[in-house]
Enzyme design. Structure first.
Site, mmCIF file in Angstrom:
data_model
loop_
_atom_site.group_PDB
_atom_site.id
_atom_site.type_symbol
_atom_site.label_atom_id
_atom_site.label_comp_id
_atom_site.label_asym_id
_atom_site.label_seq_id
_atom_site.Cartn_x
_atom_site.Cartn_y
_atom_site.Cartn_z
ATOM 1 N N GLU A 18 0.727 -1.308 0.095
ATOM 2 C CA GLU A 18 0.422 -0.311 -0.107
ATOM 3 C C GLU A 18 0.332 1.218 0.281
ATOM 4 O O GLU A 18 0.515 2.084 -0.748
ATOM 5 C CB GLU A 18 -0.887 0.328 0.892
ATOM 6 C CG GLU A 18 -2.349 0.645 1.249
ATOM 7 C CD GLU A 18 -2.918 0.360 2.000
ATOM 8 O OE1 GLU A 18 -3.683 2.012 2.763
ATOM 9 O OE2 GLU A 18 -3.566 -0.602 2.123
ATOM 10 N N ASP A 62 -3.209 -2.919 3.274
ATOM 11 C CA ASP A 62 -3.630 -3.445 4.144
ATOM 12 C C ASP A 62 -4.935 -3.994 4.173
ATOM 13 O O ASP A 62 -5.837 -3.772 2.966
ATOM 14 C CB ASP A 62 -4.349 -1.796 4.753
ATOM 15 C CG ASP A 62 -2.915 -0.993 5.724
ATOM 16 O OD1 ASP A 62 -1.737 -1.514 5.042
ATOM 17 O OD2 ASP A 62 -2.805 -0.140 5.246
ATOM 18 N N TYR A 73 -2.072 -4.312 13.092
ATOM 19 C CA TYR A 73 -3.364 -2.695 12.480
ATOM 20 C C TYR A 73 -3.873 -2.094 13.553
ATOM 21 O O TYR A 73 -4.719 -2.862 13.843
ATOM 22 C CB TYR A 73 -3.893 -3.651 11.348
ATOM 23 C CG TYR A 73 -4.575 -3.138 10.362
ATOM 24 C CD1 TYR A 73 -3.846 -2.183 9.485
ATOM 25 C CD2 TYR A 73 -6.213 -2.189 10.019
ATOM 26 C CE1 TYR A 73 -4.442 -1.023 8.561
ATOM 27 C CE2 TYR A 73 -6.337 -1.991 8.591
ATOM 28 C CZ TYR A 73 -5.562 -0.900 8.104
ATOM 29 O OH TYR A 73 -6.056 -0.421 7.245
#
Length: 939
Positions: free
Chosen positions: A7, A105, A311
């Site tokens: 990403e 992600d 995350y």
């Protein structure tokens, strides 16, 4: 070739390093984009979304009669690249790939970014297999597992993200355009309206109106002071708040000796350990540490991408069975939290605490990598420590309190005291953010009597609900279904940057309130959470494959058409209501010169200032920092001295800059430069300020007779002040030029600011570039410059100074460049050096040099050199080259002594010529002797 798409660049670099294991990772830059290669694998990072959703061509003109704001509702959309270099490189690599793995992600946004990458790849290589790696932390264990067990892209999850993109674009663009046009706002001053933004702003406005309408009611609190075993003890009446004044005073009068213990209750209270962090809980906890929601999320994402935490965008508050908690504890033993970690390992609760929300996408936020304060820096460490300590707390035993409640009777009036002592600190040992305030009550027995030291009746007033903090607002948005865990902090930041609210705690500005109140009056659907909550629920159903993207987008368009029915019917009234309020929003108070309104204004470009509404008759103004430092807004606080509202600068991603009273700030910031004028005294400074003359430029631009009249001083004194003001302005200009020069020439480095370097120079008497060129190297080294940087800066300063001085003397820029490159330092050199020498070293024809020498000498007030032509110079050079021992290099030196031909050499004084040219005197004598011998031979 296997192509991995991450990403962001930072995650691409980490993924490559983890997967390469023992292999060396080769970093290569292609078209300005980094790639990381090992074996047959190439890893490339995106910049989040590299394409964006936009309207089809034809909708850019806000004033188009054919395509008014409502037409955007049904306008077609397309995707266009925003990061063209990355897109080009991705497609170039995709053509060579025989396998592609999307490693963005794993959430709605990440899945959509992954789908965008997939579409770009398939556009150039339709048959290449594309897989998906899903992970919750960028750690070796998690990354290796994700790539060992690849899966497919979740197109339903991506579709939910696409629907949000389209819905937010259509709602935001159409409503923003409508409201801005109605209020006659444009450019940087548009009025933003959004699907989530507007109901959130409405909540803040509602709370403000609630506070304004709140009517405080009096109440009374009755307390009694006593002591036990020399320990002070405060008892409160069991009635709590008395709302009847007579009843409160009566209870006080009836409070008499004896004060007797009537009941003692002891107990134990379990203080449960906190549950794991989800996104909202993390932002709330960070807010209590003084970290804004937007900043907390930015730091959390940075920690995640560097492998320090999991995350940070998750709704989960239950650790999954697959998460190896023991492994996390073993990792934390290697950190500064080793002591706390070992304590937790020894006293660990049977099962971790768990919250009410459980999901399968990501675990709760927890530490994933060891770090130190030095490694992370202060801000990142603060958040990392919070995450570590919260994780440890969720594995710690509950705290335990020993509680005591003692009841008393004083003349028939009941009093009580409650206390608590921390018996087992449990989780509080590792999580110090929740204060454990103990209140120890001495041991009391029933029937025991204590003295009454005083009886206090305090009158108080009820208070309105407090304004929202960012943390509390995020919690409320979550409860109402407004926005998502990933966007709520961004919505709040947008309200602040749009100047709809003031930060800390959140208070609506006049313009923010005007927009909401106008919308509430004419199209209140936009300001209520119901519609947004419905769309959020339906977008969730896209993820669950219960609805399609098209269904939800079309439903949203229908809702928006209904809103526009109301808006268009009241467009003129909406515009007038907002315009009236926004004028007031910009007004900060009376002009000190003429009494009319001072208003915040923005000029073309990035400048902003405070100007008088009486312009051009009244020219009073106050400059403000440029908009790059933040847009200026008025805040509620008013200066007692000047009656002006305070001003704050707000900028996305930065803390607000409180300027305070702009006139106080204006006076204070200019007083120092006024004191630079030699004639300035404290009395004169006070007199100038009393006459509203606050700055050096104010004095410099005044006619001496006008200044004399304003201050009641003599004409000669006024002339002196004006002259001194102009001298100070010149000095400040030269200092400013030097500061810009330093910023351009000295590379930025941590702990070495350009401002600090300039300050040290100015304190040492170095005020301009010319003086900088002559500065001692030790001074620059003291300011933090290396030897090489010091040498380069001094050389560049001398060169720039030379250019400036030569241009000021009247020499043309084209020739100046050549002269400076040849080492000519200023106009004095044209008086000191023979034109032949300057011509030789610069390459400029000697006639041109002579003309420039005339100009330079005239500027210096000196006699110009004798004229010499190029023909004569060339002829003389041939003569000199025939003299034994004289070559090209020697001729340049002879030119320094004014020797341009054989005749001038023959009559030269050897000693003087040697001194000017640097040639040994014996050699000069030899040259002269050679010419004399040659002449005798010819005779």
């Amino acid at each position: 070739m296997r192509l991995i798409v991450a990403e962001k660049n930072i995650s691409a670099r980490r993924v490559a390093a983890i997967l390469a294991e023992e292999k060396k990772v080769a970093t290569k830059k292609e078209g300005g984009v980094d790639t990381y290669s090992f074996g047959d694998t190439v890893v490339v990072g995106l910049k989040g979304h590299v394409v964006e959703v936009d309207f089809e061509p034809g909708y850019a003109n806000w004033r188009s009669a054919e395509r008014p704001p409502r037409s955007l509702i049904d306008a077609g959309t397309l995707k266009r690249p925003t990061e063209k270099k990355i897109v080009a490189l991705l497609q170039k690599l995709a053509k060579k790939a025989d396998q592609v793995i999307i490693a963005t992600d794993f959430d709605t946004e990440g899945e959509l970014i992954g789908k965008e990458a997939l579409e770009l790849v398939q556009a150039v290589n339709a048959k290449v297999p594309i897989l998906r790696a899903r992970f919750s932390a960028i750690t070796p264990q998690e990354i290796r597992r994700a790539f060992a067990e690849p899966t497919e892209l979740d197109f339903a999850l991506a579709a939910a993200g696409e629907s949000r993109q389209i819905i937010d674009l259509v709602w935001g663009a159409s409503l923003t355009r409508f409201i801005s046009i109605a209020a006659r706002r444009g450019g940087a001053n548009i009025l933003s309206v959004g699907r989530v933004q507007s109901p959130t702003l409405a909540m803040i406005v509602d709370r403000e109106r609630e506070i304004e309408k709140f009517v405080p009611e009096p109440y009374w609190m009755l307390t009694l002071q006593t002591e036990k075993d020399h320990t002070p003890l405060e008892l409160r009446h069991t009635a709590g708040r008395f709302t009847d004044r007579a009843e409160a005073f009566g209870a006080k009068e009836r409070t008499k000796d004896p004060l007797t213990v009537t009941d003692v209750k002891e107990g134990v209270k379990h203080d449960r350990a906190p549950t794991p962090f989800d996104t909202t809980a993390l932002l709330v906890a960070a807010g209590r540490l003084g970290i804004s929601a937007a900043n907390a999320m930015r730091i959390a994402e940075d920690l995640y991408m560097n492998g320090f935490i999991s995350y940070p965008r998750t709704d989960n508050t239950v650790y999954p069975a697959t998460l190896d908690l023991d492994e996390v504890l073993r990792m934390l033993v290697k950190t500064p939290f080793a002591t706390e970690t070992r304590w937790v390992e020894k006293h660990r609760r049977p099962t971790p605490t768990r919250g009410k929300k459980s999901s399968t996408d990501h675990p709760p936020i927890h530490p994933t990598g060891a770090a130190t304060r030095e490694q992370l820096g202060e801000d990142r460490w603060k958040l990392y420590e919070l995450v570590v300590r919260r994780f440890l707390a969720t594995l710690s035993p509950d705290a335990e309190w020993a509680t005591m409640k003692v009841n008393f009777d004083a003349g028939g009036e009941p009093y009580t005291a409650t206390g608590g002592r921390l018996k087992e600190d449990g989780w509080r040992r590792v999580y110090p953010y929740s204060k454990a305030a103990e209140r120890i009550i001495p041991v009391c027995t029933v029937g025991e009597r204590l003295p009454i030291l005083s009886v206090d009746l305090e009158e108080k007033e009820t208070q309105p609900s407090p304004r929202y903090t960012q943390s509390r607002l995020i919690q409320t948005m979550e409860e109402l279904g407004l926005g998502t865990k990933s966007t709520r902090h961004e919505v709040i930041q947008k309200l602040i940057s749009r100047r709809y609210v003031q930060d800390g705690p959140l208070r609506p500005t006049l313009v923010g309130r005007a927009v909401i109140e106008s919308l509430e009056a004419h199209a209140d659907t936009i300001t209520r959470p119901d519609m947004t909550r419905t769309l959020e629920t339906h977008m969730q159903q896209i993820k669950e494959r219960k609805k399609s993207r098209e269904d939800v987008v079309n439903e949203s368009r229908g809702m928006l058409h209904s809103v526009f029915d109301d808006l268009e019917a009241n467009e003129e009234q909406i515009g007038e209501e907002i315009i009236d309020r926004t004028v007031a929003e910009r007004t900060i108070g009376p002009c000190p010169v003429c009494g009319k309104n001072l208003q915040l204004r923005q000029a073309h470009g990035s400048s902003q200032f405070i100007g008088c509404s009486g312009y051009p008759e009244c020219t009073f103004n106050i400059s403000l920092p440029g908009v790059m430092w933040g847009k200026a807004i008025r805040v509620e606080k008013v200066c007692e001295k000047h009656g002006l509202s305070h001003v704050r600068l707000i900028r996305k991603g930065a803390r607000p800059w409180d300027i305070g009273c702009p006139l106080c700030s204006h006076i204070e910031s200019n007083a120092e430069t006024l004191r630079m004028m030699p004639s300035m005294t404290a009395g004169l400074l006070a007199e100038l300020q009393a006459r509203h003359i606050y700055t050096v430029p104010d004095i410099a631009k005044m006619a001496p007779e006008g200044l004399a009249g304003r201050l009641g001083i003599g004409a000669k004194t006024a002339e002196t002040l004006v002259a001194e003001a102009n001298d100070v302005l010149d000095l400040l200009r030269r200092r400013s030029e030097m500061k810009k020069f330093i910023r351009a020439e000295v590379p930025p480095r941590r702990r070495r600011s350009h401002a600090k370097i300039a300050k040290q120079l100015i304190e040492a008497g170095i005020d301009d570039i010319q003086a900088l060129g002559g500065a001692k190297p030790a001074l620059l080294k003291k300011a933090g410059l290396s030897d090489e940087e010091t040498g380069n800066l001094l050389a560049r300063a001398r060169a720039v100074s030379s250019e400036q001085r030569l241009k000021e003397a009247g020499l043309p820029a084209v020739s100046v460049k050549k002269y400076v490159a040849a080492g000519i330092a200023g106009p004095e050199d044209f008086a000191a050096f023979h034109p032949a020498y300057i011509s030789a070293v610069s390459g400029v024809r000697v006639e041109t040099v002579w003309k420039h020498a005339q100009t330079a000498c005239e500027a210096l007030g000196r006699e110009p050199p004798e004229k010499i032509t190029q023909k004569k110079l060339d002829s003389g050079k041939k003569e000199l080259l025939q003299v034994p021992g004289i070559g090209e290099a020697t001729i340049e030196k002879l030119y320094l002594a004014g020797i341009t031909d054989a005749a001038s050499l023959a009559v030269a004084d050897p000693k003087e010529a040697a001194e000017k040219s640097g040639i040994a005197v014996e050699k000069i004598r030899d040259y002269v002797a050679s010419i004399s011998t040659e002449r005798k031979t010819k005779k």
